[in-house]
Design a protein around this motif. Structure first.
Motif, PDB file in Angstrom:
ATOM      1  N   ASN A 248      48.724  45.031  36.015  1.00 45.80           N
ATOM      2  CA  ASN A 248      49.262  43.675  36.157  1.00 45.80           C
ATOM      3  C   ASN A 248      49.089  42.869  34.881  1.00 45.80           C
ATOM      4  O   ASN A 248      49.959  42.073  34.506  1.00 45.80           O
TER       5      ASN A 248
ATOM      6  N   SER B 149      47.062  38.359  37.479  1.00 49.53           N
ATOM      7  CA  SER B 149      48.431  38.438  37.980  1.00 49.53           C
ATOM      8  C   SER B 149      49.393  37.839  36.965  1.00 49.53           C
ATOM      9  O   SER B 149      49.113  36.812  36.341  1.00 49.53           O
TER      10      SER B 149
ATOM     11  N   ILE C 164      35.681  43.455  38.347  1.00 44.67           N
ATOM     12  CA  ILE C 164      36.184  44.345  39.398  1.00 44.67           C
ATOM     13  C   ILE C 164      35.376  45.627  39.494  1.00 44.67           C
ATOM     14  O   ILE C 164      35.197  46.189  40.593  1.00 44.67           O
TER      15      ILE C 164
ATOM     16  N   PRO D 109      42.587  49.383  42.885  1.00 41.68           N
ATOM     17  CA  PRO D 109      42.642  47.981  42.435  1.00 41.68           C
ATOM     18  C   PRO D 109      42.286  47.812  40.961  1.00 41.68           C
ATOM     19  O   PRO D 109      42.825  46.916  40.291  1.00 41.68           O
TER      20      PRO D 109
ATOM     21  N   GLY E 133      45.028  46.286  38.577  1.00 46.16           N
ATOM     22  CA  GLY E 133      44.691  45.032  37.905  1.00 46.16           C
ATOM     23  C   GLY E 133      45.016  45.094  36.418  1.00 46.16           C
ATOM     24  O   GLY E 133      45.614  44.165  35.862  1.00 46.16           O
TER      25      GLY E 133
ATOM     26  N   ALA F  69      42.006  41.004  41.459  1.00 40.36           N
ATOM     27  CA  ALA F  69      43.108  41.301  40.537  1.00 40.36           C
ATOM     28  C   ALA F  69      44.075  40.139  40.387  1.00 40.36           C
ATOM     29  O   ALA F  69      44.860  40.106  39.443  1.00 40.36           O
TER      30      ALA F  69
ATOM     31  N   PHE G 165      37.973  40.548  33.564  1.00 36.70           N
ATOM     32  CA  PHE G 165      38.474  41.220  34.757  1.00 36.70           C
ATOM     33  C   PHE G 165      37.808  42.568  34.956  1.00 36.70           C
ATOM     34  O   PHE G 165      37.368  42.900  36.068  1.00 36.70           O
TER      35      PHE G 165
ATOM     36  N   TYR H  94      41.881  43.880  45.814  1.00 39.76           N
ATOM     37  CA  TYR H  94      42.964  43.643  44.854  1.00 39.76           C
ATOM     38  C   TYR H  94      43.421  42.185  44.906  1.00 39.76           C
ATOM     39  O   TYR H  94      43.624  41.550  43.869  1.00 39.76           O
TER      40      TYR H  94
END
Length: 557
Positions: free
Chosen positions: A154, A72, A106, A147, A151, A68, A102, A64
Motif C-alpha cells: 500500500n 493507506s 506491524i 498484513p 501494508g 496498515a 509502519f 490490516y
C-alpha cells in the motif's frame, strides 16, 4: 523488456481512461477470483475446511485495518503530493519515515497476536473446538504475514497512484489471486490446509513485488531509517485515526457476523463468504475503479481550493456508478441461481450449497449501489482532508449491521411466519441452515443506511446535488427494471430449451437471458436519450488506452 517497462510506467491522468483501465484489470482480477472460488467450492464444498479458512482471515484482516491504514494510499497521497511540491528529496525522506514506523509497529503487533491467537480464537469463534480450533490457530498464524506485505504494498501504491501509474496498481490484485490459486493447486496437496495460507502469503508478496520497479524508477523507494520525523508521523496518525477506527469498525462487524456464523450449521461461514465474494465482483469493477481513479484528481482539486470542480468530479463519478450498478443489482437478483451454479456448482459444492449461496447473493446484491456510493464518498472526504465524518458514519453503520444481525437472527429463529416468508421469497424452503441468510440481509441494511447518511452530509457540506444526478438515477432504474423483467421472462423460455442439469444448460440459460435483458435495457435507455450511454460510447471509440495524457482538472465524461 523495454516495452514491458514502458507499459508499467505509462501515465493515465484522465478519469475515464484511468477508471476503464482499472475496471479492465479489475475484471481480470475478479475472473481469477471466481476461478479461485470455483476451485475452493469444487474441492471442499460449503463445509468445515472453508469455514476454517475464511474464519482464519478475520484477525489478520482486522490487523490490516488497524495498522496498515497508516500507510493507506487514501491517506498518504495528499501528504505525498505536498512533499513532492517541496522537492523529491523531501518526499523520499517522508516515505522513509513512514516505512520505518509502519514496519516496526506491524511486526511487533503481529508477534503479540501470534502468541495470543489461541485465546482469541476461543473467544471469537466459539463454534470451533478440538482439532478444528487447532487448525484455525495454525492457519491464522500463517496469514499474519499478509498484513505486513500488504501494508508495504500500500505504501508503494501511494507512489504509483501519485504518479498515475495505474497499470501497475491495477495488475497487483491480479497477481494476488494468482498466488492463491497456486496455493490451492500445488501447495494444498503438499501441506494440507496450511498450503492455502502459504498461497495467500505468496499472493501478497506478488502484490508487493510488481510495484517495486516503478517505485525504484521514481526515486522514492523507501528505506529503513533511524531519522524519523515523528511530527509528520503524528500528523499522519491523527489524520488516519478516524479512518482506522472506521475501517476497524467495519472489520469488527464482519468478524461478529462470522462469529455468529460459526455457531450455525456447518458451512455457514463458507456460504457467507462465497456469496460476499460474488457480490464483490461488480463492486470491484465499478465502485472501486471509479473511486480509485477519481481520488488523485479530487485531492489535487481540493488542495488548490477548486471546490466547484471537486464537487463536479464527485458528481460525474457518482452518475456513472449509478448507471452501471443499478442494472447489475437487478440482474444479480434475477440470475442469482444461474450465477452461483455456473461459477461454484461443481465437485463437492452441492445443490443445497447452491441454493443457500444464491439466496445470500441476492440479499447482498440489494446493497451493491450503496456500497459503491460509500466507496466514492469516503475517498471524496479523504481527498478533502476530512476523515471524521466517514468515521462517524462507518461506526454507526457497523453498529447497525451487528444490531440488525442479532435482531434478525433472533426473529428468524423465533418467528415461524417470518422464517417461512423469507424462505419462500428466496426459494430455499426445506433447506437446513437458512438462518445464515440473516447475516447478508443485516449487512445490506447497514450499508444502505451508510450510503444515505453520506448523501445527506455531502449535500449539507457542499450544496444540493444537480438535477442531472436524479435523471441518471431514474434512467438507470428504468433500464434496470426492463433488463430484469425481460431476463426473467427469458429464463422461463430457455427453461424448456436447455437441459438445466448440465453446466452448459444452466450457463446458456443465464447468459442468453442476461444478454437479451441487457439489450432491452440499453434500447430503452437509447430511446430515452440517456447521456451516460453516449459518454461511454464516445470513451470506447476514443481508444482510451492510447489516449494522450490530459490535465485531470479539465477532464469531462
Amino acid at each position: 523488456m523495454n516495452r514491458v517497462l514502458h507499459i508499467l510506467n505509462k501515465e493515465f491522468s484522465g478519469l475515464h481512461q484511468a477508471a476503464f483501465l482499472l475496471a479492465s484489470f479489475a475484471i481480470l482480477s475478479q475472473v481469477l477470483a471466481l476461478v479461485r472460488d470455483r476451485l475452493f467450492a469444487h474441492s471442499f464444498g460449503a463445509g468445515a475446511t472453508l469455514d476454517i479458512y475464511y474464519a482464519a482471515f478475520r484477525v489478520p484482516d482486522l490487523l490490516y485495518a488497524v495498522v496498515a491504514s497508516l500507510v493507506s494510499a487514501a491517506v498518504l497521497i495528499p501528504f505525498l503530493i505536498n512533499r513532492m511540491e517541496e522537492g523529491r528529496e523531501r518526499a523520499k525522506k517522508f516515505l522513509d519515515g513512514v516505512f520505518t514506523t509502519f514496519l516496526v509497529a506491524i511486526v511487533v503487533i503481529s508477534l503479540v497476536i501470534f502468541f495470543l491467537i489461541p485465546f482469541l480464537s476461543e473467544f471469537l469463534f466459539p463454534g470451533f473446538s478440538g482439532e478444528e480450533r487447532d487448525t484455525l490457530i495454525a492457519l491464522t498464524r500463517i496469514l499474519l504475514l499478509s498484513p505486513i506485505l500488504f501494508g508495504i504494498s500500500n505504501l508503494f501504491g501511494s507512489v504509483t497512484q501519485t504518479f498515475r501509474r495505474f497499470f501497475v496498481y491495477a495488475l497487483a490484485p491480479v497477481l494476488y489471486n494468482v498466488g492463491i490459486i497456486f496455493g490451492i493447486l500445488f501447495l494444498y496437496p503438499v501441506f494440507g490446509i496450511a498450503g492455502l495460507g502459504f498461497g495467500v502469503v505468496l499472493g501478497a508478496f506478488l502484490h508487493l513485488s510488481i510495484q517495486i520497479p516503478v517505485v525504484i524508477k521514481s526515486g522514492l523507494a523507501p528505506h529503513f531509517s533511524f531519522s524519523v520525523n515523528f511530527r509528520e508521523i503524528k500528523d499522519i496518525v491523527l489524520l488516519s485515526l478516524p479512518r482506522t477506527l472506521g475501517l476497524s469498525a467495519h472489520q469488527l462487524a464482519l468478524l461478529v457476523l462470522v462469529s455468529f456464523a460459526s455457531l450455525m450449521a456447518e458451512g455457514s461461514i463458507a456460504v457467507f463468504n462465497l456469496s460476499f465474494n460474488l457480490q464483490s465482483v461488480p463492486l470491484s469493477i465499478i465502485g472501486v475503479s471509479y473511486s480509485v481513479a477519481a481520488f488523485p484528481t479530487l485531492a489535487r482539486l481540493f488542495s488548490r481550493n477548486q471546490v466547484s470542480k471537486f464537487v463536479n468530479n464527485i458528481v460525474i463519478a457518482l452518475r456513472h456508478i449509478l448507471f452501471w450498478s443499478l442494472p447489475i443489482l437487478v440482474l444479480f437478483i434475477v440470475l442469482r441461481a444461474q450465477i452461483v451454479r455456473t461459477i461454484l456448482g461443481s465437485g463437492a459444492f452441492g445443490w443445497t450449497d447452491t441454493m443457500l449461496t444464491a439466496a445470500a447473493l441476492a440479499l447482498f446484491a440489494i446493497s451493491l449501489v450503496a456500497q459503491s456510493v460509500v466507496l466514492l464518498f469516503v475517498r471524496g472526504y479523504y481527498a478533502a482532508g476530512n476523515t471524521k465524518k466517514p468515521l462517524l458514519i462507518n461506526v454507526l453503520s457497523s453498529l447497525g449491521i451487528v444490531a440488525a444481525a442479532y435482531a434478525l437472527t433472533s426473529f428468524f429463529t423465533n418467528s415461524d411466519f417470518f422464517r417461512y416468508f423469507t424462505e419462500s421469497l428466496l426459494r430455499v424452503e426445506g433447506i437446513e441452515g437458512t438462518v445464515v441468510l440473516m447475516l447478508p440481509l443485516a449487512y445490506s441494511i447497514g450499508m444502505i443506511a451508510n450510503a444515505l447518511l453520506f448523501l445527506h452530509l455531502f449535500k449539507k457540506d457542499f450544496g444540493r446535488l444537480p438535477a442531472m444526478l436524479r435523471r441518471t438515477f431514474w434512467h438507470s432504474f428504468a433500464g434496470a427494471i426492463a433488463m430484469g423483467f425481460v431476463a426473467y421472462q427469458f429464463l422461463r423460455v430457455f427453461d424448456d430449451i436447455f437441459n438445466l442439469n448440465t453446466f452448459w444448460g444452466i450457463f446458456l440459460q443465464g447468459l442468453l437471458s442476461g444478454l437479451i435483458g441487457i439489450f432491452a435495457g440499453v434500447l430503452l435507455l437509447k430511446l430515452m436519450g440517456n447521456k451516460e450511454v453516449e459518454e461511454i460510447t464516445k470513451t470506447i471509440r476514443s481508444k482510451f488506452w492510447k489516449a494522450k495524457v490530459i490535465v485531470p482538472e479539465k477532464e469531462e465524461l
